[in-house]
Design an enzyme around this catalytic site. Structure first.
Site, PDB file in Angstrom:
ATOM      1  N   TYR A 199     -44.553  54.847   8.786  1.00  0.00           N
ATOM      2  CA  TYR A 199     -43.738  55.604   9.748  1.00  0.00           C
ATOM      3  C   TYR A 199     -42.352  54.984   9.926  1.00  0.00           C
ATOM      4  O   TYR A 199     -41.395  55.685  10.210  1.00  0.00           O
ATOM      5  CB  TYR A 199     -44.431  55.636  11.114  1.00  0.00           C
ATOM      6  CG  TYR A 199     -45.302  56.841  11.346  1.00  0.00           C
ATOM      7  CD1 TYR A 199     -46.378  57.107  10.514  1.00  0.00           C
ATOM      8  CD2 TYR A 199     -45.049  57.709  12.397  1.00  0.00           C
ATOM      9  CE1 TYR A 199     -47.188  58.196  10.737  1.00  0.00           C
ATOM     10  CE2 TYR A 199     -45.860  58.811  12.632  1.00  0.00           C
ATOM     11  CZ  TYR A 199     -46.925  59.048  11.788  1.00  0.00           C
ATOM     12  OH  TYR A 199     -47.717  60.139  12.022  1.00  0.00           O
TER      13      TYR A 199
ATOM     14  N   LYS B 286     -57.408  51.301   3.477  1.00  0.00           N
ATOM     15  CA  LYS B 286     -57.571  51.793   2.107  1.00  0.00           C
ATOM     16  C   LYS B 286     -57.398  50.590   1.183  1.00  0.00           C
ATOM     17  O   LYS B 286     -56.551  50.573   0.285  1.00  0.00           O
ATOM     18  CB  LYS B 286     -56.536  52.905   1.832  1.00  0.00           C
ATOM     19  CG  LYS B 286     -56.722  53.641   0.517  1.00  0.00           C
ATOM     20  CD  LYS B 286     -57.980  54.502   0.451  1.00  0.00           C
ATOM     21  CE  LYS B 286     -58.151  55.070  -0.952  1.00  0.00           C
ATOM     22  NZ  LYS B 286     -59.442  55.770  -1.140  1.00  0.00           N
TER      23      LYS B 286
ATOM     24  N   ASP C  93     -60.970  57.326   3.535  1.00  0.00           N
ATOM     25  CA  ASP C  93     -61.563  58.593   3.073  1.00  0.00           C
ATOM     26  C   ASP C  93     -63.010  58.703   3.549  1.00  0.00           C
ATOM     27  O   ASP C  93     -63.449  59.750   4.025  1.00  0.00           O
ATOM     28  CB  ASP C  93     -61.439  58.744   1.545  1.00  0.00           C
ATOM     29  CG  ASP C  93     -61.902  57.520   0.766  1.00  0.00           C
ATOM     30  OD1 ASP C  93     -62.135  56.452   1.363  1.00  0.00           O
ATOM     31  OD2 ASP C  93     -62.041  57.637  -0.475  1.00  0.00           O
TER      32      ASP C  93
ATOM     33  N   ASP D 190     -53.045  58.546  12.832  1.00  0.00           N
ATOM     34  CA  ASP D 190     -52.492  59.877  13.121  1.00  0.00           C
ATOM     35  C   ASP D 190     -53.470  60.944  12.648  1.00  0.00           C
ATOM     36  O   ASP D 190     -53.817  61.879  13.375  1.00  0.00           O
ATOM     37  CB  ASP D 190     -51.144  60.032  12.406  1.00  0.00           C
ATOM     38  CG  ASP D 190     -50.550  61.418  12.589  1.00  0.00           C
ATOM     39  OD1 ASP D 190     -50.530  61.903  13.736  1.00  0.00           O
ATOM     40  OD2 ASP D 190     -50.126  62.024  11.583  1.00  0.00           O
TER      41      ASP D 190
ATOM     42  N   ASP E 291     -56.536  63.278  15.026  1.00  0.00           N
ATOM     43  CA  ASP E 291     -56.597  64.748  15.081  1.00  0.00           C
ATOM     44  C   ASP E 291     -57.987  65.227  14.677  1.00  0.00           C
ATOM     45  O   ASP E 291     -58.551  66.139  15.285  1.00  0.00           O
ATOM     46  CB  ASP E 291     -55.564  65.377  14.121  1.00  0.00           C
ATOM     47  CG  ASP E 291     -54.273  65.782  14.822  1.00  0.00           C
ATOM     48  OD1 ASP E 291     -53.860  65.066  15.762  1.00  0.00           O
ATOM     49  OD2 ASP E 291     -53.683  66.806  14.422  1.00  0.00           O
TER      50      ASP E 291
END
Ligand code: IPM
Ligand code: MG
Length: 354
Positions: free
Chosen positions: A138, A189, A221, A245, A249
């Protein structure tokens, strides 16, 4: 309690108005609450030509806590990036050093049928996602669009984490886990990204100071899959900015509606910015149909984390529960047999329940 109120764009002003009704009740009951308003996002651009105007920054820095609605709207989508509403949000997070973003996903018994997942999968769910908020891809430099030697254009961003950034958010995660079920899953990851390998190494090191917390690691994942397969396996999820982020959601839909999810973004002194996890929903702005409960629950988080008034937080949460028990629902959480009401009426119902 000096609170900066930044309604922002879209449904922001409507939902914040309901949360302010709640603050007014608390003030009437003796809490010393002072509110001051300022613009952010598109509203900042309209008022001062900047999504994070200097006056807003000054107010936010001088306040104990910030209550924010949401930012963004179609009319700003074509502005150059520095003027886009989202930049206001990113700059206030960075400017106030709000590195620890708490996004709880919990399922109210009254709403288990509002989730798109089977009720046996989600009932009783209570997860805390801790998202690092001021680092990662970001904010990493360099970034942009460049022309390669062969003349082809390339878009690029930079993912990186400093050791101190990982350490401080990991400490927050372990401390939260200590107050909950003492389980933390760090999501990364590390099978592909060097940044993640480093993240995992540091989190593992910080864990030594918290022997009571069971730490596990999971690739992002797999975590995305596990969240919809068996979400109750999680207690605290610790993760970086971009993975958080996305996963937050996803987790919101376990609870029935993103319209129910509050958030807290804290600095190292528990000064905080409190906002609903959802966005500005310009398609329903001004129609009095948005769900104000995420914003009202964000006030509860403010009472708990910044002002250390867990009693007041519980009172607000109990009022929200009561309203749900009464069968009152905004459209996003409506089901047959319940009573559909608007945003302002929902705010009034919570005030009555308080
Ligand atoms: C969020 C939002 C923001 C983010 C956007 C609006 C910049 O999606 O708070 O999750 O990506 O952090
Ligand atoms: Mg998001």
């Amino acid at each position: 309690m000096k609170i900066a109120v930044l309604p922002g764009d879209g449904i922001g002003p409507e939902i914040v108005a309901q949360a302010v009704k709640v603050l007014d009740v608390l003030r009437g009951d003796g809490l010393k609450i002072e509110l001051e308003y300022a613009h952010i996002g598109g509203a900042g651009y309209d008022a001062a030509g900047d999504p994070f105007p200097a006056a807003t920054e000054k107010l936010a820095l001088a306040s104990d806590a910030v209550l924010l609605g949401a930012v963004g709207g179609y009319q700003y989508d074509t502005l150059p990036r520095p003027m886009r509403p989202e930049q206001g949000l990113l700059r206030i997070r960075k400017g106030l050093g709000l590195f620890a973003n708490l996004r709880p996903a919990m399922v109210y018994p009254e709403l288990v049928n509002a989730s798109t997942l089977r009720s046996d999968i989600v009932s009783g769910l209570d997860i805390m996602i801790l998202r690092e908020l001021t680092g990662d891809i970001y904010f990493g430099q360099p970034r942009g669009v460049r022309v390669l030697d062969d003349g082809e254009r390339q878009g690029f961003d930079t993912m990186h984490y400093n050791e101190s950034e990982v350490r401080r958010v990991a400490h927050v995660g372990f401390q939260i886990a200590m107050k909950r079920n003492k389980k933390m899953c760090s999501v990364d990851k590390a099978n592909v990204l060097d940044t993640s390998m480093f993240w995992r190494e540091i989190v593992t090191d910080v864990a030594q100071a918290y022997p009571e917390v069971a730490l596990s690691h999971m690739y992002v994942d797999n975590a995305a899959m596990q969240l919809v397969r068996a979400p109750k396996q999680f207690d605290v999820i610790l993760t970086g900015n971009i993975f958080g982020d996305i996963l937050s959601d996803e987790a919101s839909m376990l609870t029935g509606s993103i319209g129910m999810l509050p958030s807290a973004s804290l600095d190292s002194n528990n000064k905080g910015l409190y906002e609903p996890c959802h966005g500005s929903a310009p398609d329903i702005a001004g129609k009095d149909i948005a769900n104000p409960l995420a914003t009202i629950l964000s006030v509860a988080m403010m009472m708990q984390y910044t002002f250390e008034r867990a009693d007041v937080a519980q009172r607000i949460e109990a009022a929200v529960r009561k309203v749900l028990q009464q069968g009152l629902r905004t459209g996003d959480i409506y089901e047959d047999g319940k009573q559909k009401i608007g945003c302002a009426a929902m705010g009034d119902a919570v005030v009555a329940a308080l």
